[in-house]
Design a protein around this motif. Structure first.
Motif, PDB file in Angstrom:
ATOM      1  N   ALA A   1      16.469 -13.496 -11.057  1.00 14.00           N
ATOM      2  CA  ALA A   1      15.826 -14.950 -10.357  1.00 14.00           C
ATOM      3  C   ALA A   1      14.803 -14.854 -11.287  1.00 14.00           C
ATOM      4  N   ARG A   2      13.703 -14.123 -11.186  1.00 13.13           N
ATOM      5  CA  ARG A   2      12.264 -13.809 -11.563  1.00 13.13           C
ATOM      6  C   ARG A   2      12.686 -13.875 -13.249  1.00 13.13           C
ATOM      7  N   VAL A   3      13.804 -13.010 -13.971  1.00 13.90           N
ATOM      8  CA  VAL A   3      12.793 -12.970 -15.504  1.00 13.90           C
ATOM      9  C   VAL A   3      13.461 -14.413 -15.745  1.00 13.90           C
ATOM     10  N   ALA A   4      15.106 -15.046 -15.227  1.00 17.40           N
ATOM     11  CA  ALA A   4      15.308 -16.746 -15.614  1.00 17.40           C
ATOM     12  C   ALA A   4      13.595 -17.041 -15.820  1.00 17.40           C
ATOM     13  N   LEU A   5      13.197 -16.955 -14.427  1.00 16.84           N
ATOM     14  CA  LEU A   5      12.213 -17.415 -14.923  1.00 16.84           C
ATOM     15  C   LEU A   5      10.625 -17.678 -15.353  1.00 16.84           C
ATOM     16  N   TRP A   6      10.914 -16.350 -15.770  1.00 16.79           N
ATOM     17  CA  TRP A   6       9.869 -16.198 -17.040  1.00 16.79           C
ATOM     18  C   TRP A   6      10.172 -16.233 -18.551  1.00 16.79           C
ATOM     19  N   ARG A   7      11.500 -16.407 -18.002  1.00 13.99           N
ATOM     20  CA  ARG A   7      12.358 -16.767 -19.658  1.00 13.99           C
ATOM     21  C   ARG A   7      12.049 -18.445 -20.099  1.00 13.99           C
ATOM     22  N   ARG A   8      11.954 -19.025 -19.050  1.00 15.52           N
ATOM     23  CA  ARG A   8      12.105 -20.132 -18.803  1.00 15.52           C
ATOM     24  C   ARG A   8      10.602 -20.301 -19.281  1.00 15.52           C
ATOM     25  N   PHE A   9       9.622 -20.086 -19.594  1.00 15.57           N
ATOM     26  CA  PHE A   9       8.280 -19.804 -18.595  1.00 15.57           C
ATOM     27  C   PHE A   9       8.153 -20.147 -19.918  1.00 15.57           C
ATOM     28  N   GLY A  10       8.714 -18.823 -20.930  1.00 16.63           N
ATOM     29  CA  GLY A  10       8.030 -18.445 -21.812  1.00 16.63           C
ATOM     30  C   GLY A  10       8.210 -19.654 -23.049  1.00 16.63           C
ATOM     31  N   ILE A  11       9.787 -20.021 -22.960  1.00 16.25           N
ATOM     32  CA  ILE A  11      10.364 -21.541 -24.074  1.00 16.25           C
ATOM     33  C   ILE A  11       9.429 -22.279 -23.629  1.00 16.25           C
ATOM     34  N   GLU A  12       8.385 -22.686 -22.282  1.00 20.88           N
ATOM     35  CA  GLU A  12       8.124 -24.164 -21.727  1.00 20.88           C
ATOM     36  C   GLU A  12       7.153 -24.057 -23.010  1.00 20.88           C
ATOM     37  N   ILE A  13       6.045 -22.733 -23.359  1.00 19.47           N
ATOM     38  CA  ILE A  13       5.126 -21.802 -23.046  1.00 19.47           C
ATOM     39  C   ILE A  13       4.528 -22.518 -24.750  1.00 19.47           C
ATOM     40  N   VAL A  14       6.309 -21.693 -25.868  1.00 17.34           N
ATOM     41  CA  VAL A  14       6.727 -22.546 -26.947  1.00 17.34           C
ATOM     42  C   VAL A  14       7.162 -23.624 -27.278  1.00 17.34           C
ATOM     43  N   ALA A  15       7.842 -24.118 -26.272  1.00 20.80           N
ATOM     44  CA  ALA A  15       7.805 -25.821 -26.678  1.00 20.80           C
ATOM     45  C   ALA A  15       6.077 -26.555 -26.332  1.00 20.80           C
ATOM     46  N   SER A  16       5.466 -26.257 -25.860  1.00 17.58           N
ATOM     47  CA  SER A  16       4.237 -27.238 -25.557  1.00 17.58           C
ATOM     48  C   SER A  16       3.200 -26.237 -26.816  1.00 17.58           C
ATOM     49  N   ALA A  17       3.110 -25.346 -27.771  1.00 19.73           N
ATOM     50  CA  ALA A  17       2.739 -24.800 -28.185  1.00 19.73           C
ATOM     51  C   ALA A  17       3.204 -25.590 -29.735  1.00 19.73           C
ATOM     52  N   ALA A  18       4.368 -25.853 -29.850  1.00 21.50           N
ATOM     53  CA  ALA A  18       4.686 -26.887 -30.413  1.00 21.50           C
ATOM     54  C   ALA A  18       4.393 -28.213 -30.441  1.00 21.50           C
ATOM     55  N   VAL A  19       4.365 -28.440 -29.673  1.00 23.57           N
ATOM     56  CA  VAL A  19       4.216 -30.395 -29.652  1.00 23.57           C
ATOM     57  C   VAL A  19       2.794 -30.083 -29.891  1.00 23.57           C
ATOM     58  N   ILE A  20       1.643 -29.026 -29.329  1.00 24.42           N
ATOM     59  CA  ILE A  20      -0.267 -29.178 -29.840  1.00 24.42           C
ATOM     60  C   ILE A  20      -0.120 -29.513 -30.885  1.00 24.42           C
ATOM     61  N   ALA A  21       1.135 -28.250 -31.434  1.00 25.58           N
ATOM     62  CA  ALA A  21       0.542 -27.499 -32.766  1.00 25.58           C
ATOM     63  C   ALA A  21       0.492 -28.780 -34.360  1.00 25.58           C
ATOM     64  N   ALA A  22       1.658 -29.710 -33.511  1.00 25.12           N
ATOM     65  CA  ALA A  22       2.770 -30.871 -34.691  1.00 25.12           C
ATOM     66  C   ALA A  22       1.272 -32.355 -34.015  1.00 25.12           C
TER      67      ALA A  22
END
Length: 103
Positions: free
Chosen positions: A39-60
């Motif tokens: 569950a920790r691995v899945a949570l960190w993976r999801r957190f990384g995806i959310e960070i990348v998606a948020s960075a993409a929106v901010i960059a846009a």
């Protein structure tokens, strides 16, 4: 019987059957730790995806701001900015809702 054999016999562990309840408890603890690690691995993976998606929106937003003609805050239309912020809040709310509803 020598003195060493007598001392060894006194300190020897008594013969007894293994404690099945203890073995089961340890097996459950190991299984729970394995599930928590997954569950920790899945949570960190999801957190990384959310960070990348948020960075993409901010960059846009940043690129749109930099590429637009020079506007002051008084000239900037409020409706598109408010709509973009509303979409971001709805997106975060939709992403957080499944976690709030679990267990």
């Amino acid at each position: 019987m020598t003195e060493d054999e007598r001392i060894a016999a006194l300190f020897a562990a008594p013969e007894r059957a293994p404690d099945e309840a203890f073995v089961a408890r340890v097996a459950r603890a190991v299984d729970a730790e394995r599930r928590m690690a997954a569950a920790r691995v899945a949570l960190w993976r999801r957190f990384g995806i959310e960070i990348v998606a948020s960075a993409a929106v901010i960059a846009a937003f940043y690129l749109l701001w930099r590429l637009s003609p020079a506007l002051t805050l008084e000239q900037l239309p409020v409706a598109p900015s408010a709509a973009a912020i509303l979409v971001l809040f709805l997106w975060f709310g939709a992403e957080l809702r499944p976690f709030a509803m679990e267990r």
